[in-house]
Design a protein around this motif. Structure first.
Motif, short mmCIF file in Angstrom:
data_model
loop_
_atom_site.label_atom_id
_atom_site.label_comp_id
_atom_site.label_asym_id
_atom_site.label_seq_id
_atom_site.Cartn_x
_atom_site.Cartn_y
_atom_site.Cartn_z
N ASN A 237 75.56 -117.44 59.53
CA ASN A 237 74.63 -117.26 60.60
C ASN A 237 73.80 -118.37 60.90
O ASN A 237 73.49 -119.29 60.20
CB ASN A 237 73.75 -115.81 60.36
CG ASN A 237 74.60 -114.78 60.04
OD1 ASN A 237 75.85 -114.52 60.43
ND2 ASN A 237 74.05 -113.83 59.43
N GLU A 278 72.38 -110.91 67.27
CA GLU A 278 71.60 -109.97 66.76
C GLU A 278 70.33 -110.22 66.84
O GLU A 278 69.72 -111.17 66.79
CB GLU A 278 72.15 -109.70 65.13
CG GLU A 278 73.36 -109.24 64.78
CD GLU A 278 73.51 -109.04 63.35
OE1 GLU A 278 72.30 -109.24 62.60
OE2 GLU A 278 74.56 -108.52 62.92
N ARG A 279 69.50 -108.88 67.33
CA ARG A 279 68.14 -108.90 67.10
C ARG A 279 67.53 -107.67 66.74
O ARG A 279 67.67 -106.70 67.05
CB ARG A 279 67.69 -109.05 68.72
CG ARG A 279 66.42 -109.03 68.91
CD ARG A 279 65.75 -108.39 70.38
NE ARG A 279 66.30 -109.03 71.57
CZ ARG A 279 67.07 -108.58 72.43
NH1 ARG A 279 67.69 -107.55 72.10
NH2 ARG A 279 67.51 -109.33 73.32
N ASN A 281 68.00 -104.64 64.76
CA ASN A 281 69.20 -103.81 64.83
C ASN A 281 70.17 -103.62 65.89
O ASN A 281 71.05 -102.74 65.79
CB ASN A 281 68.86 -102.15 64.27
CG ASN A 281 67.90 -101.55 65.45
OD1 ASN A 281 67.59 -102.28 66.29
ND2 ASN A 281 67.64 -100.37 65.23
N GLN A 282 69.77 -104.51 66.94
CA GLN A 282 70.78 -104.50 68.13
C GLN A 282 71.52 -105.77 67.90
O GLN A 282 71.22 -106.64 67.34
CB GLN A 282 69.87 -104.76 69.42
CG GLN A 282 68.98 -103.67 69.76
CD GLN A 282 67.79 -103.91 70.80
OE1 GLN A 282 67.58 -105.11 71.10
NE2 GLN A 282 67.72 -103.03 71.45
N LYS A 283 72.93 -105.51 68.30
CA LYS A 283 73.87 -106.52 68.26
C LYS A 283 74.75 -106.43 69.45
O LYS A 283 74.93 -105.38 70.05
CB LYS A 283 74.77 -106.53 67.00
CG LYS A 283 75.45 -105.44 66.93
CD LYS A 283 76.63 -105.60 65.72
CE LYS A 283 75.85 -105.64 64.36
NZ LYS A 283 76.75 -105.71 63.10
#
Length: 295
Positions: A237, A278-279, A281-283
């Motif tokens: 990452n 990813e931010r 729990n958002q992806k």
């Protein structure tokens, strides 16, 4: 000729006939040429795809002009031809009233005879009253300038937003075209009477991407440097800073806000122009041209 024609139609209070703008004309010429070469040939097909994109840009250009005329040019023109003319006229009238008052005061100072002095005093009172009245009218008109400025500031913001929409549309159209041209094989057989062994080099997708990136004022060269290649070849990452706002087109993509930092990584088989972002729990997928890799 086009401007003269539009001027005549405007004076006749009639709508000018619709005509193709320059990108639309270029697009039509490309499509016509592509059909002549043959849609089944590589070059003909590429010309048609380029022509279709140019016509889409022409449509966006037409929408920009229409939006700018409604939201910015028309209010400005109405002000210049309406309120501004009235203000200018009243200010000029105020200047004339001031000159009349100065002249009346000068005659009063020079008056020697009692009758002449009385007449001059009466003239000063009248001209002073007219000057005061005109000064009040002019003051009220000028006080409205602040609200006019606020209105035109909103109009200016609308104009800038219309430009941002236009350039974003054009950029997306060119990205789509770049992907289509990049899907062609690396070599093509000749379209004309050349030997079938003579290859025609295809459009280089990386060079087009580099050019598109360079045309943006603040896009970092890291977009097309080894940083992306290293990330693509590894499973780790990386942190990336977002360069521009981006609205997700569907649920598989991640919306972005300029200057935020997100985590990005590559997935095998993913389109070369995208990374996973990813931010919290958002992806979702994010375009690499909107990112600057960090660390």
């Amino acid at each position: 000729d086009a401007r003269i024609e539009e001027f005549v139609y405007e004076k006749l209070d009639r709508k000018a006939p619709s005509r193709m703008n320059n990108p639309e004309l270029l697009g039509q010429y490309m499509i016509d040429a592509g059909n002549e070469f043959g849609p089944g040939t590589a070059y003909g097909n590429a010309l048609i795809k380029c022509g279709e994109t140019q016509k889409r840009i022409g449509t966006a250009d037409r929408e920009l002009i229409q939006t700018s005329a409604i939201n910015f040019l028309t209010p400005l023109r109405n002000f210049i031809e309406g309120d501004y003319k009235t203000i200018t006229k009243e200010r000029k009238l105020l200047q004339n009233k001031r000159l009349d008052l100065d002249a009346a005061k000068t005659r009063l100072k020079k008056a020697k005879v009692a009758e002449a002095r009385a007449a001059s005093e009466q003239e000063v009172r009248i001209t002073q009253s007219e000057f005061d009245r005109q000064a009040e009218i002019t003051r009220l008109l000028l006080e409205g300038i602040s609200s006019t400025h606020a209105h035109h500031l909103r109009c200016l913001n609308d104009f800038v937003e219309a430009q941002m929409t236009y350039y974003a549309q054009c950029y997306q159209y060119m990205l789509d075209l770049q992907k289509q041209l990049g899907s062609f094989p690396s070599t093509f057989l000749s379209n004309n009477n050349q030997s079938s062994s003579t290859p025609v080099q295809s459009v280089s997708t990386p060079s087009v991407l580099a050019s598109a990136s360079a045309s943006l004022p603040s896009v970092s060269n890291s977009i097309v440097t080894s940083g992306i290649s290293e990330l693509k070849s590894s499973s780790g990452n990386r942190k990336a800073r977002v360069l521009y706002d981006y609205d997700a087109a569907n649920s598989s993509e991640l919306s972005l806000l300029a200057d935020e930092v997100i985590t990005v990584y590559s997935i095998p088989g993913m389109d070369s122009d995208w990374l996973m972002g990813e931010r919290g729990n958002q992806k979702g997928k994010v375009p690499i041209t909107y990112l600057e890799l960090l660390n």
